[in-house]
Each structure stands twice: as C-alpha cells, then as structure tokens.
Motif scaffolding. Structure first.
Motif, mmCIF file in Angstrom:
data_model
loop_
_atom_site.group_PDB
_atom_site.id
_atom_site.type_symbol
_atom_site.label_atom_id
_atom_site.label_comp_id
_atom_site.label_asym_id
_atom_site.label_seq_id
_atom_site.Cartn_x
_atom_site.Cartn_y
_atom_site.Cartn_z
ATOM 1 N N GLY A 106 0.824 -1.187 0.000
ATOM 2 C CA GLY A 106 0.000 0.000 0.000
ATOM 3 C C GLY A 106 0.862 1.241 0.000
ATOM 4 N N VAL A 107 0.233 2.385 0.149
ATOM 5 C CA VAL A 107 0.960 3.645 0.198
ATOM 6 C C VAL A 107 1.645 3.761 1.563
ATOM 7 N N ILE A 108 2.906 4.088 1.521
ATOM 8 C CA ILE A 108 3.686 4.181 2.756
ATOM 9 C C ILE A 108 4.061 5.630 3.003
ATOM 10 N N GLN A 109 3.821 6.074 4.227
ATOM 11 C CA GLN A 109 4.189 7.434 4.610
ATOM 12 C C GLN A 109 5.086 7.406 5.846
ATOM 13 N N SER A 110 6.001 8.359 5.875
ATOM 14 C CA SER A 110 6.837 8.499 7.068
ATOM 15 C C SER A 110 7.195 9.959 7.270
ATOM 16 N N PRO A 111 7.369 10.402 8.511
ATOM 17 C CA PRO A 111 7.068 9.621 9.712
ATOM 18 C C PRO A 111 5.572 9.554 9.948
ATOM 19 N N ARG A 112 5.109 8.776 10.885
ATOM 20 C CA ARG A 112 3.688 8.724 11.223
ATOM 21 C C ARG A 112 3.314 9.898 12.110
ATOM 22 N N HIS A 113 4.249 10.318 12.927
ATOM 23 C CA HIS A 113 4.021 11.458 13.810
ATOM 24 C C HIS A 113 5.265 12.339 13.780
ATOM 25 N N GLU A 114 5.021 13.644 13.797
ATOM 26 C CA GLU A 114 6.137 14.587 13.802
ATOM 27 C C GLU A 114 5.763 15.750 14.692
ATOM 28 N N VAL A 115 6.603 16.016 15.671
ATOM 29 C CA VAL A 115 6.424 17.174 16.533
ATOM 30 C C VAL A 115 7.652 18.045 16.360
ATOM 31 N N THR A 116 7.433 19.296 16.038
ATOM 32 C CA THR A 116 8.552 20.182 15.784
ATOM 33 C C THR A 116 8.230 21.568 16.331
ATOM 34 N N GLU A 117 9.229 22.393 16.364
ATOM 35 C CA GLU A 117 9.041 23.761 16.850
ATOM 36 C C GLU A 117 8.907 24.717 15.669
ATOM 37 N N MET A 118 8.168 25.758 15.916
ATOM 38 C CA MET A 118 7.963 26.782 14.900
ATOM 39 C C MET A 118 9.294 27.235 14.324
ATOM 40 N N GLY A 119 9.335 27.347 13.008
ATOM 41 C CA GLY A 119 10.544 27.802 12.348
ATOM 42 C C GLY A 119 11.408 26.682 11.803
ATOM 43 N N GLN A 120 11.160 25.475 12.270
ATOM 44 C CA GLN A 120 11.947 24.337 11.807
ATOM 45 C C GLN A 120 11.445 23.839 10.457
ATOM 46 N N GLU A 121 12.335 23.172 9.737
ATOM 47 C CA GLU A 121 11.961 22.548 8.466
ATOM 48 C C GLU A 121 11.381 21.168 8.735
ATOM 49 N N VAL A 122 10.321 20.860 8.005
ATOM 50 C CA VAL A 122 9.671 19.561 8.144
ATOM 51 C C VAL A 122 9.628 18.893 6.774
ATOM 52 N N THR A 123 9.982 17.635 6.714
ATOM 53 C CA THR A 123 9.909 16.880 5.464
ATOM 54 C C THR A 123 9.084 15.621 5.670
ATOM 55 N N LEU A 124 8.027 15.519 4.888
ATOM 56 C CA LEU A 124 7.163 14.354 4.926
ATOM 57 C C LEU A 124 7.444 13.510 3.687
ATOM 58 N N ARG A 125 7.373 12.195 3.851
ATOM 59 C CA ARG A 125 7.764 11.301 2.763
ATOM 60 C C ARG A 125 6.636 10.355 2.390
ATOM 61 N N CYS A 126 6.644 9.959 1.132
ATOM 62 C CA CYS A 126 5.585 9.083 0.634
ATOM 63 C C CYS A 126 6.133 8.149 -0.432
ATOM 64 N N LYS A 127 5.732 6.889 -0.325
ATOM 65 C CA LYS A 127 6.032 5.901 -1.360
ATOM 66 C C LYS A 127 4.696 5.408 -1.899
ATOM 67 N N PRO A 128 4.380 5.709 -3.148
ATOM 68 C CA PRO A 128 3.081 5.290 -3.695
ATOM 69 C C PRO A 128 3.072 3.810 -4.042
ATOM 70 N N ILE A 129 1.910 3.315 -4.402
ATOM 71 C CA ILE A 129 1.790 1.939 -4.854
ATOM 72 C C ILE A 129 2.471 1.805 -6.215
ATOM 73 N N SER A 130 3.249 0.759 -6.350
ATOM 74 C CA SER A 130 3.992 0.545 -7.592
ATOM 75 C C SER A 130 3.033 0.460 -8.784
ATOM 76 N N GLY A 131 3.363 1.204 -9.831
ATOM 77 C CA GLY A 131 2.538 1.171 -11.033
ATOM 78 C C GLY A 131 1.496 2.268 -11.099
ATOM 79 N N HIS A 132 1.272 2.953 -9.995
ATOM 80 C CA HIS A 132 0.324 4.070 -9.991
ATOM 81 C C HIS A 132 0.987 5.308 -10.582
ATOM 82 N N ASP A 133 0.291 5.912 -11.536
ATOM 83 C CA ASP A 133 0.866 7.059 -12.232
ATOM 84 C C ASP A 133 0.586 8.393 -11.558
#
Lengths: 112, 116
Positions: B3-30
C-alpha cells in the motif's frame, strides 16, 4: 472550495438499523465516489458510481445518483459497530477530471 | 503490495523548523496526491503529480510549502519554515488514473504534524 457537501454532519443509530447519508455537489461530474475513514486512519475507497448510472450495490452498501439534482446517497444496511467511521463523497468535475474533491464528511456512530 | 507508505507517522517540531514528509506510492500508480486534513478545513488537496510531474499545485497554501517527486516511487512534501497553523494530518494517496472509472485513490496512513 468543496465540491461535495454531506448531510447530515453526524449520525448516530442503533446497531442493526440502516444508515443513510447524502451528498450534494455543484458542477457536472464524470463519477462520484464514497470513501470511509476510521479514526486515525487514511481514507478507504468504498464504491464508485458513474454519471450515467443511477444505482449501484456493493455488499451492504447501496449508492444512488441523481444528476438532475446533483445529489447522491449512501445507504448502509444492517449496520454494525465496525461501520463507525466518517464517510466522504468525492467528485471529479468534468472540467477537470484529473482530480477529485472531497466533501466535509458524515460522522457515523453505531450504538451497540 | 504494502500500500501507500508514509513516514514519519508522527512529527512534533518547533515553529521555524523545516519539516519533510515522505511518501512511497503503490507501484505502477501514475498519480500521486498530497492532502491536508484539519477539523476546520476538512480534507484539502495540496498538489498532485502525474508520472512524477507536478500538474496542479493550486492548493499549496504558501511558498513555505514545496513538493517533489524525483522518481516514480518517492515523493516529499516540505514545509520551511513551519508554523503552528500547519499542524494537521497530511495524507499521500496514489491512483492508476485520475479520471474515469479507475481513479480510485489509495491513501496512506497519514503523518500527524504538530508544530509548537
């Protein structure tokens, strides 16, 4: 802006009863879909109905579509505790079929 | 398929910080979609890609938000700098098509972002 609006916003029924949720939309569509979201989870696709279809069934789900009224309904028969979730309709506008827009959802609670 | 994979599941950060969310889609989905869900605004489409190319980013709220899809199996959503009003659940979804009867979207579990 949201394309679809669900009604009611919240619904609480006894287990075993039927649940009906409605969705209204604004522009002409190609398809309308219904999704379920359990608490803390992603959305799960339930059923898709095309604009040239009037009714569709899938297990205990029955979906109707009235394009003249720009509305759809989702009926869940013989409800179970596991049906407790939020339900969203989603439509793709004919002018831009590449994306679907979700409504605000109906929160369904099934009382044991 | 996982299935679709996302990371992290939870992220707590302070204002001003950079946040990067990641996603791996289902193979073959355009198609790949990024959504944001809040109680106030519901589920909002931020941006979507077709074959790794951004098609519509009209839902991206501000220049602080950016998204990339360097290849068919990976996408990122970046917020820099983050603000408390960015707190939400961010979902990634993928689909075979974006129109017709095969545009069913498959959602990941989401990333719950809290910006303090």
């Amino acid at each position: 802006s949201q394309q679809g609006e669900e009604d009611p916003q919240a619904l609480s029924i006894q287990e075993g009863e039927n649940a009906t949720m409605n969705c209204s939309y604004k522009t002409s569509i190609n398809n309308l879909q219904w999704y379920r979201q359990n608490s803390g989870r992603g959305l799960v696709h339930l059923i898709l109905i095309r604009s040239n279809e009037r009714e569709k069934h899938s297990g205990r789900l029955r979906v109707t579509l009235d394009t003249s009224k720009k509305s759809s309904s989702l009926l869940i028969t013989a409800s179970r505790a596991a049906d407790t979730a939020s339900y969203f309709c989603a439509t793709d506008a004919r002018s831009s079929a590449s994306k679907i827009i979700f409504g605000s959802g109906t929160r369904l609670s099934i009382r044991p | 398929d996982a299935g679709v994979i996302q990371s992290p599941r939870h992220e707590v950060t302070e204002m001003g910080q950079e946040v990067t969310l990641r996603c791996k889609p289902i193979s073959g989905h355009d198609y790949l979609f990024w959504y944001r869900q809040t109680m106030m605004r519901g589920l909002e489409l931020l941006i979507y890609f077709n074959n790794n190319v951004p098609i519509d980013d009209s839902g991206m709220p501000e220049d602080r938000f950016s998204a990339k899809m360097p290849n068919a199996s990976f996408s990122t959503l970046k917020i820099q700098p983050s603000e408390p009003r960015d707190s939400a659940v961010y979902f990634c979804a993928s689909s075979l098509q974006a129109g017709g009867a095969r545009n069913e979207q498959f959602f990941g579990p989401g990333t719950r972002l809290t910006v303090l």
